[in-house]
Write a protein that holds these residues in place. Structure first.
Motif, PDB file in Angstrom:
ATOM      1  N   ILE A   1      42.254  45.835  32.412  1.00 51.89           N
ATOM      2  CA  ILE A   1      42.698  46.689  33.519  1.00 51.89           C
ATOM      3  C   ILE A   1      44.084  47.251  33.218  1.00 51.89           C
ATOM      4  N   MET A   2      44.969  46.386  32.717  1.00 54.16           N
ATOM      5  CA  MET A   2      46.322  46.826  32.378  1.00 54.16           C
ATOM      6  C   MET A   2      46.293  47.838  31.237  1.00 54.16           C
ATOM      7  N   GLU A   3      45.443  47.608  30.265  1.00 53.55           N
ATOM      8  CA  GLU A   3      45.323  48.518  29.119  1.00 53.55           C
ATOM      9  C   GLU A   3      45.044  49.943  29.596  1.00 53.55           C
ATOM     10  N   ALA A   4      44.112  50.092  30.535  1.00 51.34           N
ATOM     11  CA  ALA A   4      43.763  51.414  31.048  1.00 51.34           C
ATOM     12  C   ALA A   4      44.949  52.068  31.754  1.00 51.34           C
ATOM     13  N   GLU A   5      45.726  51.275  32.477  1.00 49.56           N
ATOM     14  CA  GLU A   5      46.890  51.834  33.167  1.00 49.56           C
ATOM     15  C   GLU A   5      47.968  52.273  32.185  1.00 49.56           C
ATOM     16  N   LEU A   6      48.152  51.512  31.122  1.00 51.61           N
ATOM     17  CA  LEU A   6      49.175  51.878  30.142  1.00 51.61           C
ATOM     18  C   LEU A   6      48.793  53.146  29.392  1.00 51.61           C
TER      19      LEU A   6
END
Length: 430
Positions: A323-328
């Protein structure tokens, strides 16, 4: 203690649960924490051993608890040994538990003074086949200091080498991970006091204030609401300081245009809150700051949904990483090429989100837990994603405390402002 008396049913039931896990004819012994020297004749503020407190509620140094449910003498099935007061101690240190107060606090009838321990122990221990001893087995702890429980275990083994010595820590771990209704209430009180401090801060912060002035506002609100104090060293990190994960200096000026990252929590009745928030010094996020903030908030909301009974620790953190990867990627901090060439053991998102998302919370801020046990009803966990961009002097972390129940989860900090727009509105109310 500043906190009000805790219902002793908590400690009575905790002892019953612990005793059910003992082998037949077993004696268990728990010690208070050390009084640690600071300098000269001073000691650091005393913090009770969490396991001893969990079982008896006695919040005082030089305490020993014995549990021997199969003892042939009913007098010694539960025994507390306390530091004996005197006129000298009363004058120099203040009030200590009386035997009557200790009975009321713990629900234990048999109370002796600590000076009687060495003489009474032989008349108890020789009727046991097993002796359970307690040590610090939190897997975050690296042993460097010969603390009281460890020294006691070594001394007892020398005096009574013929016993079968067993570990209390695995039992305590399983018990303490699952919070009772009273424990949830105490944690909620800590969260509520933390909320009051945060709302006070929102009305106080403006360009030019210092981090330590903000820290002073927080402890003021904690103490006036009967909290013991900070659950841990508070982080008041403005600007680039927010990119230092355990920043504790709290000595810089908060400048116009910067964001302040807070990480603080109250402790009430030895139960802790652990909150993180990030606010703009001037009351308004820039477009970039708000974009990063909203990405962290999105990850927090999605991660919270995963905190349910049956979730596996490692699976949870891997999913949050995705999830964090997509936001970054959305923020332009990493791209698909970074992801394709990443080391699976050190994924690309770790450059900007380098810590775990959750830990258990309770009598210890990083509460003892078994990371290989699926999450279960009664667990309280933090949820604390963050993005730290050193080159932009910007760090955002958001953290709430989540109780897992059979019906889902409950956010114990649901009343603490977290939406970016609400933060701005509250900071500009005048």
């Amino acid at each position: 203690m500043k906190y009000t008396n805790i219902n002793n049913n908590l400690f009575i039931e905790n002892r019953k649960r612990f005793n059910k896990n003992l082998r037949p004819k077993s004696l268990a012994i728990f010690n208070a924490n050390d009084e640690c020297p600071q300098s000269g004749d001073q000691t650091f503020p005393f913090k009770q051993n969490a396991d001893l407190f969990y079982l008896c509620g006695i919040d005082q140094e030089q305490t020993i608890l014995l549990l021997f449910p199969d003892c042939p003498n009913p007098l010694y099935k539960e025994v507390l040994f306390l530091k004996k007061t005197s006129e000298h101690i009363a004058i120099w240190e203040g009030h200590k538990y009386t035997k009557a107060e200790a009975r009321e606090t713990s629900g234990i009838s048999t109370i002796f003074w600590l000076e009687e321990f060495e003489g009474l122990l032989p008349s108890i221990i020789h009727y046991a086949d097993n002796v359970y001893l307690n040590t610090n087995e939190n897997d975050r702890y690296v042993h460097t200091v010969p603390y009281r429980d460890l020294r006691f275990a070594q001394e007892l083994n020398q005096k009574y080498p013929h016993f079968n010595y067993l570990r209390s820590a695995p039992i305590m771990c399983d018990l303490r991970m699952v919070k009772s209704a009273i424990e949830v209430q105490l944690t909620q009180l800590s969260c509520d006091i933390t909320e009051k401090a945060f709302r006070r801060v929102l009305n106080f912060v403006s360009p030019g204030v210092t981090e330590y002035e903000i820290e002073a506002e927080i402890i003021h609100e904690f103490i006036r609401n009967r909290a013991t104090g900070h659950a841990y060293n508070p982080i008041i990190a403005s600007g680039k300081n927010a990119c230092v994960l355990h920043y504790n200096d709290n000595n810089q000026i908060c400048n116009n245009g910067d964001v302040i990252l807070f990480d603080f929590g109250a402790t009430y009745g030895n139960y802790n809150a652990d909150m993180s928030r990030s606010i703009p010094v001037n009351g308004r996020f820039s477009a970039r700051q708000k974009a990063v903030y909203n990405s962290v908030h999105h990850v927090m909301k999605e991660a919270t949904k995963l905190l349910v009974s049956g979730t596996i620790w490692n699976d949870y953190h891997e999913e949050v990483g995705k999830i964090m990867e997509a936001e970054l990627v959305k923020l332009g901090l990493i791209d698909r090429h970074d992801i394709e060439k990443q080391d699976p053991k050190n994924p690309a998102y770790k450059k900007y989100f380098m810590h775990g998302t959750s830990h258990h919370l309770g009598l210890d801020v990083h509460d003892i837990s078994n990371r290989y046990t699926p999450f279960q009803a009664g667990n309280i966990l933090t949820c604390e994603p963050g993005i730290y961009i050193l080159e932009e002097g910007l760090g955002i972390r958001l953290e709430n405390n989540i109780l897992i129940t059979k019906e889902g989860n409950i956010d114990l900090m649901k009343n603490i402002p977290v939406d970016a727009e609400e933060i701005e509105e509250l900071m500009n109310v005048n």
